[in-house]
Write a protein that holds these residues in place. Structure first.
Motif, PDB file in Angstrom:
ATOM      1  N   GLN B   6       0.851  -1.194   0.000  1.00 50.29           N
ATOM      2  CA  GLN B   6       0.000   0.000   0.000  1.00 50.29           C
ATOM      3  C   GLN B   6       0.884   1.241   0.000  1.00 50.29           C
ATOM      4  O   GLN B   6       1.961   1.255   0.586  1.00 50.29           O
ATOM      5  N   GLU B  20      -5.872  10.153  -2.519  1.00 51.22           N
ATOM      6  CA  GLU B  20      -5.932   8.859  -3.191  1.00 51.22           C
ATOM      7  C   GLU B  20      -4.987   7.900  -2.497  1.00 51.22           C
ATOM      8  O   GLU B  20      -3.813   8.219  -2.266  1.00 51.22           O
ATOM      9  N   ARG B  22      -3.433   3.901  -2.540  1.00 49.61           N
ATOM     10  CA  ARG B  22      -3.208   2.860  -3.534  1.00 49.61           C
ATOM     11  C   ARG B  22      -2.979   1.510  -2.874  1.00 49.61           C
ATOM     12  O   ARG B  22      -2.360   1.425  -1.802  1.00 49.61           O
ATOM     13  N   CYS B  23      -3.440   0.446  -3.544  1.00 50.19           N
ATOM     14  CA  CYS B  23      -3.242  -0.919  -3.051  1.00 50.19           C
ATOM     15  C   CYS B  23      -2.821  -1.817  -4.208  1.00 50.19           C
ATOM     16  O   CYS B  23      -3.490  -1.862  -5.247  1.00 50.19           O
ATOM     17  N   ASP B  24      -1.721  -2.546  -3.999  1.00 53.64           N
ATOM     18  CA  ASP B  24      -1.276  -3.568  -4.951  1.00 53.64           C
ATOM     19  C   ASP B  24      -1.493  -4.929  -4.304  1.00 53.64           C
ATOM     20  O   ASP B  24      -0.789  -5.272  -3.347  1.00 53.64           O
ATOM     21  N   VAL B  74      -4.429  -3.504  -9.423  1.00 53.21           N
ATOM     22  CA  VAL B  74      -4.243  -2.351  -8.537  1.00 53.21           C
ATOM     23  C   VAL B  74      -5.581  -1.672  -8.255  1.00 53.21           C
ATOM     24  O   VAL B  74      -6.441  -1.557  -9.130  1.00 53.21           O
ATOM     25  N   SER B  75      -5.737  -1.231  -7.000  1.00 55.56           N
ATOM     26  CA  SER B  75      -6.948  -0.505  -6.614  1.00 55.56           C
ATOM     27  C   SER B  75      -6.580   0.843  -6.015  1.00 55.56           C
ATOM     28  O   SER B  75      -5.536   0.977  -5.354  1.00 55.56           O
ATOM     29  N   THR B  76      -7.448   1.813  -6.229  1.00 53.13           N
ATOM     30  CA  THR B  76      -7.281   3.139  -5.643  1.00 53.13           C
ATOM     31  C   THR B  76      -8.534   3.507  -4.878  1.00 53.13           C
ATOM     32  O   THR B  76      -9.644   3.401  -5.405  1.00 53.13           O
TER      33      THR B  76
END
Lengths: 109, 115
Positions: B6, B20, B22-24, B74-76
Motif C-alpha cells: 500500500q 488517493e 493505492r493498493c497492490d 491495482v486498486s485506488t
C-alpha cells in the motif's frame, strides 16, 4: 446483525504465564471464524481459520478452539514476542468479514 | 512472493482536500477488500472487488468515498473533501478467491491524518 465481542480488551502476562483470549459471536450460518495478529503500525497477520464447532488448530504457542457461540485463543508459556493485538473476525456467505475490536496482549519478561 | 503493498504509508492532508490511496494485491488474487481502522475501533469494511463483477460498496460511509480497480489488479481508494473524522488507518486485503475457504491477507495500511 452480526456481532463479534472480544475480551478482555487488554491483558498483561508475565513470560511463561499461560492464558486465553475470548471471542464471542452472534452470526447465523457461520462460514468461518478467523484469528489475526496485529503488531503496532502493521496490517493484520493471518493466524487461523476455524469452520465448525469442536475444531482446533495450533501454531507454536497458540491454539485456537471453536464452539457454537465463541472461540478461544489459548497462549501457552507466552514470550515477549507474542505481544500484539489479536483480532477475531467472522463471516457468513455473501458478506465481508466482521471484526471484533481486538485484545491487546502484553507479555512482560 | 510479495505480499499486499500500500502507498503512501502515511498521508497528512488538510480538511477539504481530496486524497488517493493505492493498493497492490498479491499477484493472482482475484478478490480485493478495503477496510478502515479507527483508534479504538475494529476494522470496518468499506468496499470489495471480485474479478470483473460489480463491486460491493455497501460499507462506504458516504458518497465522498469511492474506489476503483484497474485491470483486475491495482486498486485506488479516493476520499473527496476530506473531513477530520476520516482520519484512520486504511487497510487493503486480497484473497485468492471469494468463497468459504478464502483467507484475506492484509497490507501494512495507510495512516491518513486530516488536519
Amino acid at each position: 446483525e452480526d456481532q463479534v465481542t472480544q475480551s478482555p480488551e487488554a491483558l498483561r502476562l508475565q513470560e511463561g504465564e499461560s492464558s486465553s483470549l475470548n471471542c464471542s459471536y452472534t452470526v447465523s450460518g457461520l462460514r468461518g471464524l478467523f484469528w489475526y495478529r496485529q503488531d503496532p503500525g502493521k496490517g493484520p497477520e493471518f493466524l487461523f481459520t476455524l469452520y465448525s464447532a469442536g475444531e482446533e488448530k495450533e501454531k507454536e504457542r497458540l491454539k485456537a478452539t471453536l464452539t457454537k457461540k465463541e472461540s478461544f485463543l489459548h497462549i501457552t508459556a507466552p514470550k515477549p514476542e507474542d505481544s500484539a493485538t489479536y483480532l477475531c473476525a467472522v463471516r457468513r456467505p455473501g458478506t465481508p468479514l466482521v471484526f471484533g475490536k481486538g485484545t491487546r496482549l502484553s507479555v512482560i519478561a | 512472493g510479495a505480499g499486499v503493498s500500500q502507498s503512501p504509508s502515511n498521508k497528512v492532508t488538510e480538511k477539504g482536500k481530496d486524497v488517493e490511496l493505492r493498493c497492490d494485491p498479491i499477484s493472482g488474487h482475484t478478490a480485493l477488500y478495503w477496510y478502515r481502522q479507527s483508534l479504538g475501533q475494529g476494522l470496518e469494511f468499506l468496499i470489495y472487488f471480485q474479478g470483473n463483477s460489480a463491486p460491493d460498496k455497501s460499507g462506504l460511509p458516504s458518497d465522498r468515498f469511492s474506489a476503483e480497480r484497474t485491470g483486475g489488479s491495482v486498486s485506488t481508494l479516493t476520499i473527496q473533501r476530506t473531513q477530520q473524522e476520516d482520519s484512520a488507518v486504511y487497510l487493503c486485503a486480497s484473497s485468492l478467491r471469494r468463497g468459504p475457504t478464502d483467507t484475506q491477507y492484509f497490507g501494512p495500511g495507510t495512516r491518513l491524518t486530516v488536519l
